[in-house]
Design a protein around this motif. Sequence first.
Motif, PDB file in Angstrom:
ATOM      1  N   ALA A  70       0.714  -1.283   0.095  1.00  0.00           N
ATOM      2  CA  ALA A  70       0.212  -0.097   0.040  1.00  0.00           C
ATOM      3  C   ALA A  70       0.722   1.179   0.011  1.00  0.00           C
ATOM      4  O   ALA A  70       2.115   1.370   0.535  1.00  0.00           O
ATOM      5  N   GLU A  71       0.384   2.301  -0.653  1.00  0.00           N
ATOM      6  CA  GLU A  71       1.171   3.628  -0.696  1.00  0.00           C
ATOM      7  C   GLU A  71       0.951   4.194   0.780  1.00  0.00           C
ATOM      8  O   GLU A  71      -0.384   3.941   1.514  1.00  0.00           O
ATOM      9  N   MET A  72       2.248   4.872   1.146  1.00  0.00           N
ATOM     10  CA  MET A  72       1.923   5.579   2.493  1.00  0.00           C
ATOM     11  C   MET A  72       1.012   6.888   2.393  1.00  0.00           C
ATOM     12  O   MET A  72       0.760   7.351   1.334  1.00  0.00           O
TER      13      MET A  72
ATOM     14  N   ASN B 193      -8.438   3.334   1.317  1.00  0.00           N
ATOM     15  CA  ASN B 193      -7.248   3.836   1.961  1.00  0.00           C
ATOM     16  C   ASN B 193      -7.606   3.692   3.438  1.00  0.00           C
ATOM     17  O   ASN B 193      -6.676   4.353   4.166  1.00  0.00           O
ATOM     18  N   LEU B 194      -8.907   3.428   3.935  1.00  0.00           N
ATOM     19  CA  LEU B 194      -9.177   3.531   5.336  1.00  0.00           C
ATOM     20  C   LEU B 194      -8.441   2.915   6.162  1.00  0.00           C
ATOM     21  O   LEU B 194      -7.723   3.240   7.081  1.00  0.00           O
ATOM     22  N   LYS B 195      -8.104   1.534   5.793  1.00  0.00           N
ATOM     23  CA  LYS B 195      -7.244   0.637   6.578  1.00  0.00           C
ATOM     24  C   LYS B 195      -5.693   1.305   6.818  1.00  0.00           C
ATOM     25  O   LYS B 195      -5.238   1.112   7.747  1.00  0.00           O
ATOM     26  N   ASP B 196      -5.148   1.741   5.826  1.00  0.00           N
ATOM     27  CA  ASP B 196      -4.211   2.446   5.510  1.00  0.00           C
ATOM     28  C   ASP B 196      -3.956   3.757   6.579  1.00  0.00           C
ATOM     29  O   ASP B 196      -2.963   3.980   7.716  1.00  0.00           O
ATOM     30  N   LEU B 197      -5.042   4.636   6.652  1.00  0.00           N
ATOM     31  CA  LEU B 197      -4.913   5.794   7.403  1.00  0.00           C
ATOM     32  C   LEU B 197      -5.088   5.230   9.179  1.00  0.00           C
ATOM     33  O   LEU B 197      -4.177   5.729   9.836  1.00  0.00           O
ATOM     34  N   VAL B 198      -5.794   4.128   9.118  1.00  0.00           N
ATOM     35  CA  VAL B 198      -6.123   3.692  10.584  1.00  0.00           C
ATOM     36  C   VAL B 198      -4.821   2.844  10.930  1.00  0.00           C
ATOM     37  O   VAL B 198      -4.304   3.204  12.363  1.00  0.00           O
TER      38      VAL B 198
END
Length: 158
Positions: free
Chosen positions: A2-4, A97-102
């Motif tokens: 995933a992207e940062m 991208n929600l999982k990445d933000l979390v």
Amino acid sequence: MAEMIVVPNILITWKEFEQKFQENFGFHCAEMKDIEIYIEKMKAEVEFHQLVGWESMEDTEILDECGFADKSSGELYVITEISYEEECGPFKIESQNLKDLVAEHLDLFGECFFNIDVLIVSFSKKEISIFHHEGVYATLNMLEIQGTKKLNKDRKSS
């Protein structure tokens, strides 16, 4: 991989969020209390779930347990405790991208994602997922809640 998350790219102003919220749902919202007042005013029945032991869980585990990421699609507007900091505001992200933000929230801001009240708003689905600081959560279908008042009005007039 995933992207940062790039924070400046996902922040919006409170004015932008509040205007969009007002346009979509017809009331002012800047925090959980506004949702609670609205639910009470509408006399809506909301099914809250208790997440036992959430204080000792990772943010990503809480997200999975609540099912917020599974239910979401499209553009999301997210409010966490950090949204109230001077240099921040609500987040505007795509649902994927929600999982990445979390997952990255603690590293990015030094605060857990589910530190206090969290609002995840989908204007396209007319839903608000809420996580209350006491460990209860729900996903509100705003069409149903707003329909409750109309039904009550119709019943009174017949």
